[in-house]
Design an enzyme around this catalytic site. Structure first.
Site, mmCIF file in Angstrom:
data_model
loop_
_atom_site.group_PDB
_atom_site.id
_atom_site.type_symbol
_atom_site.label_atom_id
_atom_site.label_comp_id
_atom_site.label_asym_id
_atom_site.label_seq_id
_atom_site.Cartn_x
_atom_site.Cartn_y
_atom_site.Cartn_z
ATOM 1 N N GLU A 119 -5.410 -8.279 0.830
ATOM 2 C CA GLU A 119 -6.218 -8.034 2.269
ATOM 3 C C GLU A 119 -7.672 -7.622 2.041
ATOM 4 O O GLU A 119 -7.977 -7.010 0.995
ATOM 5 C CB GLU A 119 -5.400 -6.846 2.501
ATOM 6 C CG GLU A 119 -4.064 -7.021 3.296
ATOM 7 C CD GLU A 119 -3.556 -5.843 4.024
ATOM 8 O OE1 GLU A 119 -4.294 -5.097 4.620
ATOM 9 O OE2 GLU A 119 -2.312 -5.763 4.054
ATOM 10 N N GLU B 96 0.610 -1.396 -0.092
ATOM 11 C CA GLU B 96 -0.101 -0.019 -0.105
ATOM 12 C C GLU B 96 0.658 1.201 -0.084
ATOM 13 O O GLU B 96 0.617 1.963 1.126
ATOM 14 C CB GLU B 96 -0.917 0.246 1.232
ATOM 15 C CG GLU B 96 -1.884 -1.046 1.090
ATOM 16 C CD GLU B 96 -3.111 -1.120 2.126
ATOM 17 O OE1 GLU B 96 -2.990 -0.099 3.084
ATOM 18 O OE2 GLU B 96 -4.073 -1.624 2.242
HETATM 19 C C1 GAL Z 1 -4.226 -2.009 5.664
HETATM 20 C C2 GAL Z 1 -2.667 -2.518 6.190
HETATM 21 C C3 GAL Z 1 -2.641 -3.539 7.398
HETATM 22 C C4 GAL Z 1 -3.744 -3.323 8.065
HETATM 23 C C5 GAL Z 1 -5.242 -3.113 7.643
HETATM 24 C C6 GAL Z 1 -6.513 -3.012 8.491
HETATM 25 O O1 GAL Z 1 -4.303 -0.798 4.966
HETATM 26 O O2 GAL Z 1 -1.914 -2.942 5.190
HETATM 27 O O3 GAL Z 1 -1.459 -3.348 7.948
HETATM 28 O O4 GAL Z 1 -3.627 -2.529 9.162
HETATM 29 O O5 GAL Z 1 -4.980 -2.103 6.805
HETATM 30 O O6 GAL Z 1 -6.603 -1.600 8.675
#
Ligand code: GAL
Length: 469
Positions: free
Chosen positions: A373, A165
């Site tokens: 994710e 990200e």
């Molecule tokens: C993403 C990040 C993760 C995690 C997730 C939930 O942006 O890559 O590390 O924190 O959000 O907030």
């Protein structure tokens, strides 16, 4: 409806959020160590990742969770400062290599494919002290670190994410100063950091391509965050244009140079240039790529990795006073629908993911897509029976099935965030994304499955949802 044969099912974590062992066995400090140790209530109750889930010593417990779910893939990140304590290859920490070798070898021995993130928000402090992502020197240093990772682990790791990200981190860390290192640079820092991240990613992709690909036969990309955006009033031209700006400034900002032509979207270039002019800058606050850099950046990803959590409505909001800032450059306001349920910044909008996937398919020539994710949190204290939260995952899987079977999206992998409850950046341990509960009061950090973990294991086993339409 089932998922295509061979579909990948994963869960993700990141080093600083789970490992702990912040000063164990020669690990150097990263920016989050400094930031959390400084206190100042920038993190919930001044919590830190010093111990976190203890995965540095409790890896075998994590492996049990992975086995219980039946994952085909496990996504984790390498702690740069555990491997290279001052960020450079001048000193290599063998203990760090040993740890990740064990993780990788154990995964492979259990038939689980490692998907490895080279860098997930935890810059070595020594590099931040030299300017971090705001300094161009980082490009070369990152490339050398990435080459070190490919050389050390690439005989077994075939799927790589260079930077997690970059769009989130450039904005929240270097523009807003909310994430470590915690210093805001409105209107300039985000663009500068993003510019260097794109070049660092591209350089390391080329290193893989020319030095390692023939022998290792792996794939390299970067993961991009996107909250889907819808115009607040679909009949309003200014709202529709404002929505396009959000997509251009956050997703396309990175994806267009890397997947299409080596350069930023016109919309972004012209807008930042005109805002800068109004503000009296001699040139645009958005740095430019040279022609040579454009050629170097274009085509530097082997798949499209995207991370989706939620959706917002977007409205045009004029920047009347000419204020400096990334959001101000976009001239937008964004907000959830009042009917959506939410925890923190995440609102329950599973349908946004299908729209996002379709957008990527249509805009980026139908690439292979990995969702690296996706998830929905609970607040502390969480309930082990999180049936309501499972509904987010279940509806998301329905949307993915529609994306694949109706929209023809080439989605090949899904990773839930996260395997474990962990250190959720500024929210500390107050926001829990785990499929497994972690008891942070207990020094043994026991893991216990939420209902979502049990349900996810069924989906993985069936390669689909039972009775879904
Ligand atoms: C993403 C990040 C993760 C995690 C997730 C939930 O942006 O890559 O590390 O924190 O959000 O907030």
């Amino acid at each position: 409806m089932a998922f295509p044969a061979g579909f990948g099912w994963g869960a993700a974590t990141a080093a600083y959020q789970v490992e702990g062992g912040w000063d164990a066995d020669g690990r150097g400090p990263c920016v989050w160590d400094t930031f959390t140790h400084q206190g100042g209530e920038r993190v919930f109750k001044n919590q830190t990742g010093d111990v976190a889930c203890g995965s540095y010593t409790l890896w075998e417990e994590d492996l049990k969770c992975i086995k219980q779910l039946g994952l085909t893939h496990y996504r984790f990140s390498l702690s740069w400062s555990r491997l290279l304590p001052d960020g450079t290859t001048g000193f290599i920490n063998q203990k760090g290599i040993d740890y990740y070798n064990k993780v990788i070898n154990d995964l492979l021995a259990h038939g689980v494919t490692p998907l490895v993130t080279i860098y997930h928000f935890d810059l070595p402090q020594a590099l931040e002290d030299q300017g971090g992502w705001l300094s161009e020197a980082i490009i070369d240093i990152f490339d050398r670190y990435a080459q070190f990772c490919f050389r050390t682990f690439g005989d077994r790791v075939k799927q790589w994410i260079t930077i997690n990200e970059p769009n989130t981190y450039a904005l929240i860390a270097y523009e807003m100063g909310i994430f470590a290192p915690g210093v805001p640079h409105p209107g300039t820092g985000g663009y500068q950091a993003a510019h260097n991240m794109i070049k660092a990613h591209a350089r390391s992709w080329h290193s893989y391509n020319s030095l390692f690909r023939r022998e290792q036969k792996g794939m390299v990309s970067l993961s991009l965050f996107f909250g889907w955006s819808e115009p607040a009033d679909p009949n309003s031209v200014p709202d529709r244009e404002a929505t396009m700006r959000v997509i251009s400034f956050t997703l396309d900002f990175f994806a267009k140079p890397i997947f299409i032509d080596g350069d930023y979207p016109e919309l972004v270039k012209s807008r930042v240039a005109s805002m800068s002019k109004k503000q009296g800058y001699p040139s645009s606050r958005l740095p430019e790529f040279t022609e040579e850099e454009k050629k170097m950046i274009k085509g530097t990803a082997d798949f499209f990795a995207v991370q989706y959590y939620t959706t917002r409505f977007v409205k045009y909001q004029e920047n009347k006073k000419g204020e400096l800032g990334f959001i101000q450059d976009m001239e937008i306001d964004y907000f959830p629908d009042p009917s959506w349920k939410g925890v923190g910044w995440i609102y329950f909008v599973p349908w946004g993911i299908r729209k996002l996937l379709k957008y990527i398919k249509d805009t980026y020539n139908n690439p292979v897509i990995y969702i690296t994710e996706n998830g929905f949190p609970q607040r502390d204290p969480p309930s082990l029976d999180d049936t309501q939260r499972w509904e987010y995952f279940r509806q998301t899987f329905q949307e993915l099935l529609r994306a694949i079977h109706v929209d023809g999206v080439n989605l090949q992998l899904y990773c839930a965030w996260s395997l474990l409850d962990n250190f959720e950046w500024n929210d500390g341990y107050n926001t829990r994304f785990g499929l497994f509960h972690v008891d942070f009061e207990d020094p043994a950090r026991p893991r216990a499955p939420y209902t979502s973990a049990k349900e996810y294991a069924k989906v993985i086993k069936n390669n689909g949802l039972e009775g879904s339409s």
